[in-house]
Design a protein around this motif. Sequence first.
Motif, PDB file in Angstrom:
ATOM      1  N   GLU A   2       0.353  -0.936  -0.234  1.00  0.00           N
ATOM      2  CA  GLU A   2      -0.189  -0.057  -0.018  1.00  0.00           C
ATOM      3  C   GLU A   2       0.647   1.551  -0.035  1.00  0.00           C
ATOM      4  OE1 GLU A   2      -3.715   2.201   2.488  1.00  0.00           O
ATOM      5  OE2 GLU A   2      -2.934  -0.531   3.645  1.00  0.00           O
ATOM      6  N   ASN A   3       1.976   1.361   0.622  1.00  0.00           N
ATOM      7  CA  ASN A   3       2.597   2.283   0.742  1.00  0.00           C
ATOM      8  C   ASN A   3       3.701   2.496  -0.888  1.00  0.00           C
ATOM      9  OD1 ASN A   3       2.737   2.874   3.436  1.00  0.00           O
ATOM     10  ND2 ASN A   3       4.142   1.660   4.367  1.00  0.00           N
ATOM     11  N   LEU A   6       0.820   4.400  -2.788  1.00  0.00           N
ATOM     12  CA  LEU A   6       0.570   5.419  -2.082  1.00  0.00           C
ATOM     13  C   LEU A   6       1.968   6.250  -2.958  1.00  0.00           C
ATOM     14  CD1 LEU A   6      -1.108   7.346  -0.857  1.00  0.00           C
ATOM     15  CD2 LEU A   6       0.273   6.355   1.405  1.00  0.00           C
ATOM     16  N   LEU A  67      -5.699   1.940  -4.717  1.00  0.00           N
ATOM     17  CA  LEU A  67      -5.832   1.969  -3.192  1.00  0.00           C
ATOM     18  C   LEU A  67      -7.017   2.162  -3.003  1.00  0.00           C
ATOM     19  CD1 LEU A  67      -3.892   5.695  -3.135  1.00  0.00           C
ATOM     20  CD2 LEU A  67      -3.481   3.150  -2.205  1.00  0.00           C
ATOM     21  N   THR A  68      -8.119   2.109  -3.526  1.00  0.00           N
ATOM     22  CA  THR A  68      -9.267   2.363  -2.713  1.00  0.00           C
ATOM     23  C   THR A  68      -9.592   0.911  -2.811  1.00  0.00           C
ATOM     24  OG1 THR A  68     -10.418   4.249  -4.277  1.00  0.00           O
ATOM     25  CG2 THR A  68     -11.615   2.729  -3.893  1.00  0.00           C
ATOM     26  N   LEU A  70      -7.854  -1.580  -1.598  1.00  0.00           N
ATOM     27  CA  LEU A  70      -6.821  -2.404  -1.181  1.00  0.00           C
ATOM     28  C   LEU A  70      -6.766  -1.785   0.708  1.00  0.00           C
ATOM     29  CD1 LEU A  70      -2.556  -1.574  -2.198  1.00  0.00           C
ATOM     30  CD2 LEU A  70      -4.495  -3.724  -2.060  1.00  0.00           C
ATOM     31  N   ALA A  71      -7.507  -1.003   0.530  1.00  0.00           N
ATOM     32  CA  ALA A  71      -8.046  -0.011   2.450  1.00  0.00           C
ATOM     33  C   ALA A  71      -9.977  -0.740   1.814  1.00  0.00           C
ATOM     34  CB  ALA A  71      -8.722   1.553   1.694  1.00  0.00           C
ATOM     35  N   ALA A  72     -10.340  -0.982   1.143  1.00  0.00           N
ATOM     36  CA  ALA A  72     -11.386  -2.124   1.505  1.00  0.00           C
ATOM     37  C   ALA A  72     -11.451  -3.507   1.490  1.00  0.00           C
ATOM     38  CB  ALA A  72     -12.111  -1.951  -0.205  1.00  0.00           C
ATOM     39  N   LYS A  74      -8.069  -4.459   3.617  1.00  0.00           N
ATOM     40  CA  LYS A  74      -7.907  -3.978   4.552  1.00  0.00           C
ATOM     41  C   LYS A  74      -9.203  -4.287   5.550  1.00  0.00           C
ATOM     42  CE  LYS A  74      -4.063  -1.262   6.418  1.00  0.00           C
ATOM     43  NZ  LYS A  74      -3.577  -0.471   7.258  1.00  0.00           N
ATOM     44  N   SER A  75      -9.734  -3.020   5.114  1.00  0.00           N
ATOM     45  CA  SER A  75     -11.192  -3.295   6.357  1.00  0.00           C
ATOM     46  C   SER A  75     -12.659  -3.959   6.205  1.00  0.00           C
ATOM     47  CB  SER A  75     -11.785  -1.541   6.248  1.00  0.00           C
ATOM     48  OG  SER A  75     -11.843  -1.568   4.869  1.00  0.00           O
TER      49      SER A  75
END
Length: 120
Positions: A2-3, A6, A67-68, A70-72, A74-75
């Motif tokens: 993710e980094n 980003l 990124l969207t 990956l964030a989805a 992760k959560s």
Amino acid sequence: MENVVLIIHLLLALGLIAVVLLQRSEGGGLGMGGGGGGAMSGRAAATAMSKLTWILAVAFIGTSITLTILAAQKSAGSSVADRLSAPAAEGAADAPDAPLGSDLLPPVQGDNAPLVPSAD
């Protein structure tokens, strides 16, 4: 992972800003006026800068979608409500007997006791 995405995303954003600011204005804001790109059409030939703008824009949108996703992932399975209710269940054993907020009420009319904060 993710980094890395980003950092690439931020570099693309800075590059996109730089390329857009370096482009020559065609005169007249918002695409009005200016022209003379061709004898038969008002559309100017694609320059290297406009092609680079499109490439950076597509890459920027691609990293945004990545990124969207990956964030989805992760959560997934967690909720803000789950995180708020978990500490309340642990602290239920040492909860005060009085209802919450009772010491925040103003003193009674005849009460002359000094207001001293409690350290519990």
